[in-house]
Design an enzyme around this catalytic site. Structure first.
Site, PDB file in Angstrom:
ATOM      1  NE  ARG A 116      -8.654  -9.353  -5.230  1.00 26.19           N
ATOM      2  CZ  ARG A 116      -9.762  -8.759  -4.836  1.00 26.19           C
ATOM      3  NH1 ARG A 116     -10.833  -8.772  -5.634  1.00 26.19           N
ATOM      4  NH2 ARG A 116      -9.857  -8.149  -3.675  1.00 26.19           N
ATOM      5  CE  LYS A 121      -4.393  -1.566   1.964  1.00 21.13           C
ATOM      6  NZ  LYS A 121      -4.240  -2.990   1.690  1.00 21.13           N
ATOM      7  CD  GLU A 147      -4.448   6.207   3.543  1.00 24.46           C
ATOM      8  OE1 GLU A 147      -3.650   6.007   2.617  1.00 24.46           O
ATOM      9  OE2 GLU A 147      -5.500   5.554   3.689  1.00 24.46           O
TER      10      GLU A 147
END
Length: 445
Positions: free
Chosen positions: A293, A116, A200
């Protein structure tokens, strides 16, 4: 077109991939665990191979067993579905090294988006908005506290290698951060083999909006609209709809352009999803992650755009052009997906068992992608998803009304299920208005 395809997955997604493969005349090979031997996807495949016991590590994540099944059956390509090995870059590389076609993005793109922090940094460099946060792992508690002080509380503490809503916690102040940091790091090490943690900004009222992208064989990246995914429990989605009732035409243009830039930044090929957080008060959105995906919720995009995303995946993998004109994508109507899970409708705790009754609803605009039939056993070894109930209408109001009828007509007996929750949600004023956020389930409970 690919002539034979091994589906390295189970349940409803394996059954759904097999359905498209057989429609295209592609021989479909299923792999299954001992626990799944009698499920519909095994029966419906042209050939099936048992790859191990119920434990996913010994079956659906057993790389050598899956590759041996591909060799034994003469499969030309492997489709990983979602979950399990779908975002495992080493598996993708190994598949290709064995001379097989990988139906998914390149291993380098999977690697780039799998962490990430790295993904955030790449997206920021590409001009994709990212939320205030760390640009490198918070290696210890002191570093996490310093980062949070600079960002401002509340903050989200996240496993850098996490996904699917796992490995996340909210810290409202330094005391909470000191507690949650160690929990998230320990969870990340245990679940992902990587204890890296990022800090974050946390937005108390936010919507979860994502964009479906498709990297074409000719190198172009196209966006097939957005999906609203804000109905969640424990940071995991329960309902998705397209288009998002929160997104104006101007905001949509910004969303889609940013998602295309994200795909282009990593040379993306095949299907993927750019997930974002939207602040409804300011109309600002921020990159959350890219799922490399096919998503669980892909059917709502299929119904709105009139495409078969699995077919498009196979075409990209085979080096073929898409079935649609990339310059003339036109959405029509509205679609909603409800994830029917084997869990109680109040606390959402798993409730496996033998299915005594299974009657799927039918009617205009109704689609059911299911993994089970009556007589099957829902075991505790895998995800609790039983089926995806997807409805489409000319507009959101019609889609909601059709969803109400379909939920009432879906009969499941045996394992616990969350159909009663959806009946409640579809009559909830906040949801019906379209003005909801990721806290809606908590407010209902």
């Amino acid at each position: 077109m690919i002539e034979s395809l091994l589906v390295a997955n189970r349940g409803e997604i394996a059954r759904r991939i097999i359905r498209t493969a057989k429609r295209l005349g592609v021989r479909a090979v299923a792999v299954h665990s001992e626990a799944d031997a009698d499920l519909p996807f095994v029966v419906e495949a042209d050939e099936a191979v048992c790859v191990g016991p119920a434990n996913p590590a010994q079956s659906y994540r057993n790389v050598e067993a899956i590759l041996a099944a591909a060799e034994a059956t003469g499969a030309q390509a492997i489709h990983p579905g979602y979950g399990f090995l779908s975002e495992n870059a080493d598996f993708a590389r190994t598949v290709q090294a064995r001379g097989l076609v990988w139906v998914g993005p390149g291993a380098d793109a999977i690697t780039a988006m799998g962490d990430k922090i790295n993904a955030r940094n790449l997206m920021a460099a590409a001009g994709v908005p990212v939320a205030p946060g760390t640009t490198e792992p918070a290696t210890d508690l002191d570093a996490a506290v310093a980062a949070a002080t600079g960002i401002g509380y509340p903050v989200m503490v996240k496993a850098a290698a996490g996904g699917g809503g796992m490995g996340m916690a909210v810290a409202a102040d330094e005391a909470a951060l000191r507690t949650e940091y160690d929990k998230v790091r320990a969870f990340a090490e245990r679940m992902f083999g990587d204890g890296s943690v990022l800090i974050e900004r946390y937005f108390p009222r936010v919507r979860h909006v994502e964009v479906q992208i498709l990297g074409l064989a000719d190198g172009r990246v196209v966006a097939l609209g957005e999906r609203e995914c804000s109905v969640q429990r424990r940071n995991q989605k329960l309902v998705e709809e397209s288009p998002s009732p929160a997104v104006s035409p101007e905001l949509r243009a910004r969303f889609l352009a940013a998602a295309v830039r994200a795909g282009e930044a990593v040379g993306y090929r095949n299907a993927g999803t750019v997930e974002c957080l939207l602040d409804p008060a300011t109309q600002e959105f921020f990159f959350l992650e890219m799922n490399t995906r096919l998503q669980v919720e892909h059917p709502v995009t299929e119904l709105v755009y009139g495409v078969d995303l699995v077919e498009e995946q196979l075409r990209v993998a085979a080096g073929l052009p898409p079935t649609f004109d990339p310059d003339a994508l036109t959405p029509r109507g509205h679609a909603i997906e409800l994830r029917i899970n084997a869990e109680d409708p109040k606390r959402f705790l798993p409730g496996p068992g033998v299915i005594g009754t299974w009657v799927e609803p039918t009617g205009a605009g109704v689609r059911v992608d299911s993994g089970y039939v009556a007589g099957n056993t829902v075991t505790p070894f895998y995800d609790s998803l039983l089926a995806k109930l997807v409805v489409a209408g000319a507009d959101r109001a019609e889609a909601i009304e059709r969803a109400r009828t379909a939920v009432a007509g879906f009969a499941v007996a045996g394992p616990k299920n969350n159909l009663p929750f959806f009946a409640e949600l579809l009559d909830n004023e906040e949801f019906v208005s379209g003005d909801y956020d990721t806290g809606i389930v908590g407010r209902m409970r």
